[in-house]
Motif scaffolding. Structure first.
Motif, PDB file in Angstrom:
ATOM      1  N   HIS A  56     -13.470  70.310  23.876  1.00 12.39           N
ATOM      2  CA  HIS A  56     -13.554  71.696  24.315  1.00 12.39           C
ATOM      3  C   HIS A  56     -12.306  72.485  23.862  1.00 12.39           C
ATOM      4  O   HIS A  56     -11.195  72.187  24.256  1.00 12.39           O
ATOM      5  N   HIS A 106     -11.013  76.460  23.482  1.00 15.02           N
ATOM      6  CA  HIS A 106     -11.380  77.850  23.805  1.00 15.02           C
ATOM      7  C   HIS A 106     -11.543  78.663  22.540  1.00 15.02           C
ATOM      8  O   HIS A 106     -10.746  78.560  21.616  1.00 15.02           O
ATOM      9  N   GLU A 154     -12.725  79.916  33.705  1.00 13.06           N
ATOM     10  CA  GLU A 154     -13.456  78.651  33.852  1.00 13.06           C
ATOM     11  C   GLU A 154     -13.347  78.054  35.247  1.00 13.06           C
ATOM     12  O   GLU A 154     -13.833  76.957  35.484  1.00 13.06           O
ATOM     13  N   HIS A 212     -11.597  73.012  33.342  1.00 15.45           N
ATOM     14  CA  HIS A 212     -12.371  73.397  32.166  1.00 15.45           C
ATOM     15  C   HIS A 212     -13.833  73.249  32.502  1.00 15.45           C
ATOM     16  O   HIS A 212     -14.222  72.280  33.150  1.00 15.45           O
TER      17      HIS A 212
HETATM   18 ZN   LIG Z   1     -11.497  75.294  28.996  1.00 12.87          ZN
END
Ligand SMILES: [Zn+2]
Length: 189
Positions: A30, A32, A61, A130
């Motif tokens: 992940h 951003h 998030e 997250h």
């Molecule tokens: Zn994140």
């Protein structure tokens, strides 16, 4: 042992801890600003699977607790549901949306919060959490042979924190990958 074999097995060994931990796996990937989109056309069925950090879609998030944050999450969810605003296909293919499903980690349990107690400031929580959003779209294309392009201009316009979308396309036996951005929104094949 050959160096290449050694390097290959080292890379494999390094990848195992990531794969072994299911919970961490998606978080490792992940970043951003970056999302992925898988596109598959089989006969008349066109499927799109969008995976994105929630940051790119919502702008935060953490689990929303304030009314304003919950509204932001719902507004983003509505925009994401409106496929016609996000994706444009070759018109001649006549692809018609048949279903949308969205998995949004920030909508789970919303409405169940008790606001009487003092909650942690959102900014503090945000540093440590997250969350991803995935959206699945299905279309029925009347003339699938005419489908030879997709344009994500609408998506980049609506979700300005989305910088790049890594696209993987499978149409029949044709496979293609591309990295799209606000400056380069379309893919043709
Ligand atoms: Zn994140």
């Amino acid at each position: 042992m050959h160096l290449r074999t050694l390097l290959a097995s080292a890379a494999l060994a390094l990848s195992f801890p990531v794969l072994a931990d299911d919970h961490q796996h998606s978080l490792e990937a992940h970043v951003h600003g970056i999302g992925t989109l898988n596109i598959a056309l089989e006969n008349q069925l066109l499927e799109l699977q969008l995976e994105s950090p929630a940051m790119n879609i919502i702008g935060f998030e953490y689990q929303p607790t304030t009314t304003a944050d919950i509204q932001s999450v719902k507004a983003a969810q509505n925009k994401l549901s409106n496929a016609a605003e996000l994706f444009a296909f070759s018109p001649a293919a006549q692809c018609r949306l048949t279903s949308v499903s969205i998995e949004n980690a920030l909508l789970k349990g919303s409405g169940a919060h008790d606001h009487d107690h003092e909650s942690q400031p959102a900014a503090e929580i945000a540093e440590h959490q997250h969350n991803d959003i995935s959206a699945h779209y299905q279309y029925h294309c009347a003339t699938p042979a005419q489908l030879n392009s997709i344009d994500l201009a609408g998506l980049f316009k609506l979700f300005t924190q989305t910088e790049k979308i890594q696209v993987q396309l499978i149409v029949g036996d044709h496979q293609q990958g591309a990295e799209l951005s606000a400056k380069n929104t379309s893919l043709s094949w």
